[in-house]
Write a protein that holds these residues in place. Structure first.
Motif, PDB file in Angstrom:
ATOM      1  N   UNK A  48       0.838  -1.083   0.073  1.00  0.00           N
ATOM      2  CA  UNK A  48       0.188   0.008  -0.152  1.00  0.00           C
ATOM      3  C   UNK A  48       0.767   1.206   0.065  1.00  0.00           C
ATOM      4  N   UNK A  49       0.552   2.175  -0.717  1.00  0.00           N
ATOM      5  CA  UNK A  49       1.409   3.511  -1.088  1.00  0.00           C
ATOM      6  C   UNK A  49       1.049   4.659  -0.469  1.00  0.00           C
ATOM      7  N   UNK A  50      -0.270   4.608   0.224  1.00  0.00           N
ATOM      8  CA  UNK A  50      -0.981   5.827   0.891  1.00  0.00           C
ATOM      9  C   UNK A  50       0.286   6.233   1.835  1.00  0.00           C
ATOM     10  N   UNK A  51       0.247   7.521   2.187  1.00  0.00           N
ATOM     11  CA  UNK A  51       1.010   8.200   3.327  1.00  0.00           C
ATOM     12  C   UNK A  51       0.998   7.472   4.709  1.00  0.00           C
ATOM     13  N   UNK A  52      -0.207   6.943   5.099  1.00  0.00           N
ATOM     14  CA  UNK A  52      -0.424   6.578   6.258  1.00  0.00           C
ATOM     15  C   UNK A  52       0.031   5.135   6.301  1.00  0.00           C
ATOM     16  N   UNK A  53       0.024   4.246   5.346  1.00  0.00           N
ATOM     17  CA  UNK A  53       0.366   2.939   5.473  1.00  0.00           C
ATOM     18  C   UNK A  53       2.178   2.973   5.290  1.00  0.00           C
ATOM     19  N   UNK A  54       2.354   3.778   4.333  1.00  0.00           N
ATOM     20  CA  UNK A  54       4.092   3.745   4.314  1.00  0.00           C
ATOM     21  C   UNK A  54       4.834   4.149   5.371  1.00  0.00           C
ATOM     22  N   UNK A  55       4.128   5.226   6.370  1.00  0.00           N
ATOM     23  CA  UNK A  55       4.756   5.629   7.468  1.00  0.00           C
ATOM     24  C   UNK A  55       4.788   4.643   8.486  1.00  0.00           C
ATOM     25  N   UNK A  56       3.608   3.924   8.562  1.00  0.00           N
ATOM     26  CA  UNK A  56       3.619   2.609   9.616  1.00  0.00           C
ATOM     27  C   UNK A  56       4.598   1.525   9.002  1.00  0.00           C
ATOM     28  N   UNK A  57       4.655   1.329   7.949  1.00  0.00           N
ATOM     29  CA  UNK A  57       5.689   0.259   7.682  1.00  0.00           C
ATOM     30  C   UNK A  57       6.793   0.464   7.525  1.00  0.00           C
ATOM     31  N   UNK A  58       7.355   1.622   7.084  1.00  0.00           N
ATOM     32  CA  UNK A  58       8.867   1.982   6.993  1.00  0.00           C
ATOM     33  C   UNK A  58       9.464   2.541   8.190  1.00  0.00           C
ATOM     34  N   UNK A  59       8.500   3.328   8.843  1.00  0.00           N
ATOM     35  CA  UNK A  59       9.108   3.966  10.144  1.00  0.00           C
ATOM     36  C   UNK A  59       8.654   3.332  11.419  1.00  0.00           C
ATOM     37  N   UNK A  60       7.368   2.973  11.680  1.00  0.00           N
ATOM     38  CA  UNK A  60       6.923   2.520  12.870  1.00  0.00           C
ATOM     39  C   UNK A  60       7.347   0.880  12.956  1.00  0.00           C
ATOM     40  N   UNK A  61       7.241   0.088  11.814  1.00  0.00           N
ATOM     41  CA  UNK A  61       7.449  -1.243  11.901  1.00  0.00           C
ATOM     42  C   UNK A  61       8.939  -1.579  11.720  1.00  0.00           C
ATOM     43  N   UNK A  62       9.729  -0.446  11.063  1.00  0.00           N
ATOM     44  CA  UNK A  62      11.096  -0.538  10.665  1.00  0.00           C
ATOM     45  C   UNK A  62      11.446  -1.624   9.454  1.00  0.00           C
ATOM     46  N   UNK A  63      10.340  -1.601   8.640  1.00  0.00           N
ATOM     47  CA  UNK A  63      10.616  -2.308   7.422  1.00  0.00           C
ATOM     48  C   UNK A  63      11.275  -1.304   6.377  1.00  0.00           C
ATOM     49  N   UNK A  64      11.613  -2.052   5.315  1.00  0.00           N
ATOM     50  CA  UNK A  64      11.877  -1.324   4.160  1.00  0.00           C
ATOM     51  C   UNK A  64      11.125  -1.190   3.009  1.00  0.00           C
ATOM     52  N   UNK A  65      11.006  -0.780   1.900  1.00  0.00           N
ATOM     53  CA  UNK A  65      10.083  -0.771   0.860  1.00  0.00           C
ATOM     54  C   UNK A  65      10.794  -0.749  -0.547  1.00  0.00           C
ATOM     55  N   UNK A  66      10.030  -0.393  -1.641  1.00  0.00           N
ATOM     56  CA  UNK A  66      10.621  -0.113  -2.885  1.00  0.00           C
ATOM     57  C   UNK A  66      10.154   1.207  -3.294  1.00  0.00           C
ATOM     58  N   UNK A  67      10.461   1.688  -4.567  1.00  0.00           N
ATOM     59  CA  UNK A  67      10.306   3.002  -4.936  1.00  0.00           C
ATOM     60  C   UNK A  67       8.866   4.067  -4.556  1.00  0.00           C
ATOM     61  N   UNK A  68       7.683   3.144  -4.782  1.00  0.00           N
ATOM     62  CA  UNK A  68       6.540   3.695  -4.555  1.00  0.00           C
ATOM     63  C   UNK A  68       6.378   3.961  -2.747  1.00  0.00           C
ATOM     64  N   UNK A  69       7.162   3.324  -2.357  1.00  0.00           N
ATOM     65  CA  UNK A  69       6.696   3.438  -0.686  1.00  0.00           C
ATOM     66  C   UNK A  69       7.870   4.324  -0.287  1.00  0.00           C
ATOM     67  N   UNK A  70       9.202   4.347  -0.760  1.00  0.00           N
ATOM     68  CA  UNK A  70      10.336   4.867  -0.075  1.00  0.00           C
ATOM     69  C   UNK A  70      10.143   6.620  -0.677  1.00  0.00           C
ATOM     70  N   UNK A  71       9.737   6.818  -1.932  1.00  0.00           N
ATOM     71  CA  UNK A  71       9.758   7.924  -2.299  1.00  0.00           C
ATOM     72  C   UNK A  71       8.363   8.914  -1.923  1.00  0.00           C
TER      73      UNK A  71
END
Length: 280
Positions: A48-71
């Motif tokens: 999921x690439x909405x702002x809330x989902x991306x922040x939860x995954x990459x920042x809160x959960x400490x995961x990574x992601x690909x371009x649609x998430x990272x950018x």
């Protein structure tokens, strides 16, 4: 966007000045702390690439992601810091013939800073792409020893894009798709057309579901190191640091998860790693 939590995730104690040096500092910190990965696809979790989902995954959960998430995350941070920016879509040209026209499956960020246009990209998994002014012939060097440049490549609406990003440097400081020489090689081409959120959603859906592609058949992770780059494709890990390359094969799910945590900055548990097709 919670800038305090974002800065903690990428190892910054305060916001950098929003000038060319500050943008480079922010993007470098982001790339060194948050690994590139596609593991939600083989795990069957969806992306999921909405702002809330991306922040939860990459920042809160400490995961990574690909371009649609990272950018998405980088864009939200830049907006919170007062920089006007918008997404662009690109065609990745690594390993393809000169006149190939692959789909627009990469996104980067166009930033308005100090009265000029810049590109920023925290989501290119192939190598480290530094911020560059949107000027024909603009160049920058990264700590891994590579040079990067932007060239005008065609007219607006051309399949070749208005702009082409090229790289010249050690192939070992990439994810393995670069040719083994130091000459200029195209990385991706893009134009400046407006991109809607639904355009990004379509690109993300294609990238995460299209059968027989790199992202749906492989387990991929990479991260920028202080003076190099680390990449893992399936069980093969390569690390390039200070001009020295090393490679090894990951032995089992526990080793895979540990490598992700210690090298890539990606928090994947042993149990999650064991669910990957590599170990089932």
């Amino acid at each position: 966007m919670d800038l305090t939590r974002y800065f903690a995730r990428i190892g910054l104690t305060a916001a950098p000045a929003m000038d060319r040096e500050g943008l480079a500092t922010l993007q470098s910190a982001h790339r060194r702390a948050i690994g590139f990965e596609n593991l939600a696809i083989p795990l069957g979790d969806g992306i999921r690439i909405d702002s809330t989902s991306v922040f939860e995954k990459l920042v809160v959960q400490g995961r990574g992601g690909y371009c649609f998430e990272q950018n998405r995350l980088l864009s939200d941070a830049l907006s919170a810091l007062g920089l006007v920016n918008r997404p662009l879509l690109a065609r990745v040209m690594l390993g393809l013939p000169e006149h190939a026209a692959p789909p627009r499956t990469h996104t980067l960020v166009l930033v308005n800073m100090e009265g000029a246009a810049w590109i920023a990209d925290a989501g290119f998994g192939g190598s480290f792409v530094p911020p560059l002014p949107l000027e024909d012939g603009a160049q920058a060097q990264t700590p891994d020893g590579a040079w990067h440049r932007l060239l005008r490549s065609g007219e607006r609406g051309s399949l070749a894009g208005e702009w082409r990003l090229e790289r010249a440097g050690p192939a070992s400081a990439t994810d393995g798709r670069s040719a083994p020489h130091g000459e200029w090689q195209p990385q991706y081409v893009f134009d400046l057309g407006e991109v809607a959120q639904d355009d990004l959603e379509m690109g993300n859906h294609w990238t995460s579901t299209r059968p027989d592609t790199r992202f749906t058949t492989l387990c991929i992770a990479s991260v920028v190191l202080e003076n190099g780059f680390a990449a893992m494709t399936d069980r093969q890990l390569s690390i390039y640091r200070n001009g020295v390359s090393e490679m090894r094969e990951v032995t089992d799910a526990a080793d895979y998860a540990r490598t992700l945590r210690e090298v890539m900055g990606i928090a994947l548990t042993d149990a999650e790693a064991a669910r990957l097709p590599l170990f089932t």
